[in-house]
Design a protein around this motif. Structure first.
Motif, short mmCIF file in Angstrom:
data_model
loop_
_atom_site.label_atom_id
_atom_site.label_comp_id
_atom_site.label_asym_id
_atom_site.label_seq_id
_atom_site.Cartn_x
_atom_site.Cartn_y
_atom_site.Cartn_z
N LYS A 22 25.89 20.70 60.19
CA LYS A 22 26.74 20.41 59.04
C LYS A 22 26.38 19.04 58.45
O LYS A 22 26.32 18.87 57.24
N LYS A 23 26.12 18.07 59.33
CA LYS A 23 25.75 16.73 58.90
C LYS A 23 24.48 16.76 58.07
O LYS A 23 24.38 16.13 57.02
N ILE A 24 23.49 17.52 58.55
CA ILE A 24 22.20 17.65 57.85
C ILE A 24 22.43 18.29 56.47
O ILE A 24 21.89 17.83 55.46
N GLU A 25 23.26 19.33 56.43
CA GLU A 25 23.55 20.04 55.18
C GLU A 25 24.29 19.13 54.20
O GLU A 25 23.97 19.11 53.01
N ASP A 26 25.27 18.38 54.71
CA ASP A 26 26.02 17.45 53.85
C ASP A 26 25.09 16.42 53.22
O ASP A 26 25.20 16.10 52.04
N GLU A 27 24.16 15.91 54.03
CA GLU A 27 23.21 14.92 53.55
C GLU A 27 22.32 15.52 52.46
O GLU A 27 22.07 14.91 51.43
N LYS A 28 21.89 16.77 52.69
CA LYS A 28 21.07 17.48 51.70
C LYS A 28 21.83 17.60 50.38
O LYS A 28 21.28 17.39 49.30
N ASN A 29 23.12 17.99 50.48
CA ASN A 29 23.94 18.15 49.28
C ASN A 29 24.12 16.83 48.53
O ASN A 29 24.08 16.81 47.31
N ARG A 30 24.30 15.76 49.30
CA ARG A 30 24.44 14.45 48.67
C ARG A 30 23.17 14.10 47.90
O ARG A 30 23.23 13.62 46.78
N ASN A 31 22.02 14.33 48.55
CA ASN A 31 20.75 14.02 47.90
C ASN A 31 20.52 14.89 46.67
O ASN A 31 19.99 14.44 45.67
N LEU A 32 20.96 16.15 46.75
CA LEU A 32 20.81 17.06 45.62
C LEU A 32 21.63 16.56 44.43
O LEU A 32 21.15 16.51 43.32
N ALA A 33 22.86 16.16 44.71
CA ALA A 33 23.71 15.64 43.64
C ALA A 33 23.06 14.41 43.01
O ALA A 33 23.06 14.26 41.79
N LYS A 34 22.49 13.55 43.85
CA LYS A 34 21.84 12.34 43.36
C LYS A 34 20.63 12.71 42.49
O LYS A 34 20.42 12.14 41.43
N LYS A 35 19.86 13.67 42.99
CA LYS A 35 18.68 14.13 42.27
C LYS A 35 19.07 14.74 40.92
O LYS A 35 18.44 14.48 39.91
N GLU A 36 20.13 15.55 40.95
CA GLU A 36 20.61 16.17 39.70
C GLU A 36 21.05 15.11 38.71
O GLU A 36 20.77 15.20 37.52
N LYS A 37 21.76 14.09 39.22
CA LYS A 37 22.20 12.99 38.35
C LYS A 37 21.01 12.31 37.71
O LYS A 37 21.02 12.00 36.53
N GLU A 38 19.96 12.06 38.53
CA GLU A 38 18.76 11.40 38.01
C GLU A 38 18.07 12.27 36.97
O GLU A 38 17.61 11.76 35.95
N GLN A 39 18.04 13.59 37.22
CA GLN A 39 17.42 14.50 36.26
C GLN A 39 18.18 14.50 34.94
O GLN A 39 17.59 14.48 33.86
N LEU A 40 19.53 14.51 35.04
CA LEU A 40 20.35 14.49 33.83
C LEU A 40 20.16 13.20 33.05
O LEU A 40 20.04 13.22 31.83
N LYS A 41 20.08 12.09 33.80
CA LYS A 41 19.87 10.81 33.12
C LYS A 41 18.52 10.80 32.43
O LYS A 41 18.40 10.34 31.30
N GLY A 42 17.51 11.37 33.10
CA GLY A 42 16.17 11.45 32.51
C GLY A 42 16.18 12.25 31.22
O GLY A 42 15.49 11.93 30.27
N LEU A 43 17.01 13.28 31.20
CA LEU A 43 17.09 14.14 30.01
C LEU A 43 17.89 13.50 28.88
O LEU A 43 17.55 13.64 27.71
N HIS A 44 18.97 12.81 29.24
CA HIS A 44 19.92 12.36 28.21
C HIS A 44 19.92 10.89 27.87
O HIS A 44 20.53 10.50 26.88
#
Ligand SMILES: [Zn+2]
Length: 101
Positions: A22-44
């Motif tokens: 669960k810890k590994i999965e939570d960390e993955k999700n956190r990184n995904l959210a961060k990555k998505e935020k960076e992608q959105l910032k790159g776009l907008h």
């Protein structure tokens, strides 16, 4: 039903295994959210929220006003509206003349 010590042990290790995964999965999700935020910032970033084209940043008395190169919309960052509101009448008139179409 009497629970044998070995069953309790298995239950304990299964729970530990679950928590570890669960810890590994939570960390993955956190990184995904961060990555998505960076992608959105790159776009907008520095794109007009109305038409999507480039914003031009113009510094006026320390207030960085973003004006759309296409639709001429004017955008302010957090706290800048307060700075504009604090300008005296002449400063405000000058600001408007700078950003006239
Ligand atoms: Zn625009």
């Amino acid at each position: 039903m009497v629970v044998k010590p070995s069953e309790k042990e298995e239950e304990y290790y299964a729970r530990m295994e679950f928590e570890r995964k669960k810890k590994i999965e939570d960390e993955k999700n956190r990184n995904l959210a961060k990555k998505e935020k960076e992608q959105l910032k790159g776009l907008h970033f520095m794109k007009c929220p109305k038409c999507g084209l480039g914003l031009l940043e113009i510094d006026y008395k320390g207030i960085k006003v973003d004006k759309c190169s296409e639709c001429a919309g004017i955008w302010l960052d957090a706290g800048e509206l307060e700075s504009v509101a604090a300008l005296e009448k002449t400063g405000l008139d000058k600001l408007f003349s700078v950003f006239k179409r």
